[in-house]
Design a protein around this motif. Structure first.
Motif: not given
Length: 336
Positions: A307-332
């Motif tokens: 139902a969708l065209p095949a990709l030319q190359q495999a997509p990258a794996l999910s990015a690793i985000q480091i969440v701490t109390p300091c950058n939490l408010p926007a993510l929360a």
């Protein structure tokens, strides 16, 4: 008349029973004209898909995955995806295989799967693939199986990231033991995280040693009991790398032991971890965008179904985000 698509696939796409489609194909009558039209054209439209989500994981995580998937489904228009959920905190391997077999027999356009990396599960995935039902593994892979793709983070890199953080934050402490907790040693993703963690400590932070506990399945009661015993046996434990979850129970075990956890690294920005970060009880969470993962997993199934065209190359794996109390408010705001 003959039909180019399996009866159960036509039934799924048309939203009618297999028996109804059989009557239409064999012109037995007794079926409303509109239903006849849906049965004859449903598979040709290629826009309706049924996917099954089978996960063995703590409820807090499966709940987060379900919400993320349901938020993404409307964005996949004009394809219409419907989902059936089979969510379990624990499930024996034989029962997992039985559920995969039931999916194969009943028909599906694809399976999103989080399950142990064991031969019976890999064999069941192979039978699904042979039946034209693609399997996308989530968070933890079954790499030896005929699965269509894996969606999630690079778990070995995640373990190395955790080692980097813990190594720096525990560098000046006299206590040198790190407690590593796994839900089960049968999950490939958790094994990869542990391998990455051990390797990075060995190469860069040799002053730290590991105490491991496993088979708490990420459930608070079982995990808490295992951690309480480990703290009794190892008075030098001052840090935690929680690979498998149950973090509220781990924090409580330290409190009951009258001990302070100097560094605590976990995974996933679920409701428990949000609260623990706000309290300062854990210090960082390695997170990946579940919404992005669910969208890609659905797209992989649509590609497997043509139902969708095949990709030319495999997509990258999910990015690793480091969440701490300091950058939490926007993510929360996004995940709370």
């Amino acid at each position: 008349m003959t039909h180019p698509f399996p009866v159960k696939v036509v039934a799924l796409q048309a939203g009618v029973s297999v028996a109804t489609v059989d009557r239409v194909i064999k012109e037995r009558g007794g079926v409303h004209a509109n239903t006849v039209r849906r049965s004859g054209q449903g598979s040709l439209s290629g826009k309706k898909f049924m996917i099954d989500v089978l996960m063995v994981a703590p409820q807090r995580f499966t709940h987060a995955v379900r919400l993320a998937l349901e938020e993404q489904l409307p964005s996949l228009h004009p394809a219409v995806l419907r989902s059936r959920f089979l969510l379990h905190e624990t499930l024996e391997v034989g029962q997992i295989v039985e559920q995969l077999e039931r999916i194969r027999k009943n028909g599906s356009h694809g399976v999103l799967l989080k399950a142990p990396d064991v031969p019976p599960v890999a064999e069941a995935i192979g039978r699904l693939a042979a039946a034209g039902i693609p399997v996308v593994t989530l968070v933890t892979d079954v790499p030896g199986a005929a699965r269509h793709s894996y969606v999630g983070m690079d778990n070995r890199a995640a373990g190395e990231t955790a080692a980097c953080l813990i190594g720096q934050w525990m560098g000046r402490l006299k206590q040198r033991q790190v407690l590593v907790t796994l839900s089960s040693n049968r999950f490939h993703g958790e094994e990869e995280r542990e391998i990455g963690f051990r390797r990075a400590l060995r190469e860069h932070h040799r002053h730290l040693t590991i105490v491991e506990v496993s088979e708490g399945h990420g459930i608070d009661g079982a995990t808490g009991a295992l951690v309480s015993q480990a703290l009794l046996d190892h008075p030098g434990v001052a840090g935690v790398y929680s690979i498998g979850g149950g973090n509220a129970a781990i924090v409580q075990a330290f409190r009951e032991a009258g001990r302070r956890c100097k560094v605590f690294i976990g995974h996933d920005l679920d409701a428990d971890n949000l609260a623990l970060l706000k309290q300062g009880a854990i210090h960082a969470v390695l997170h990946h965008d579940l919404g992005q993962d669910m969208r890609r997993a659905c797209q992989d199934i649509l590609r497997a179904q043509g139902a969708l065209p095949a990709l030319q190359q495999a997509p990258a794996l999910s990015a690793i985000q480091i969440v701490t109390p300091c950058n939490l408010p926007a993510l929360a705001l996004r995940h709370g």
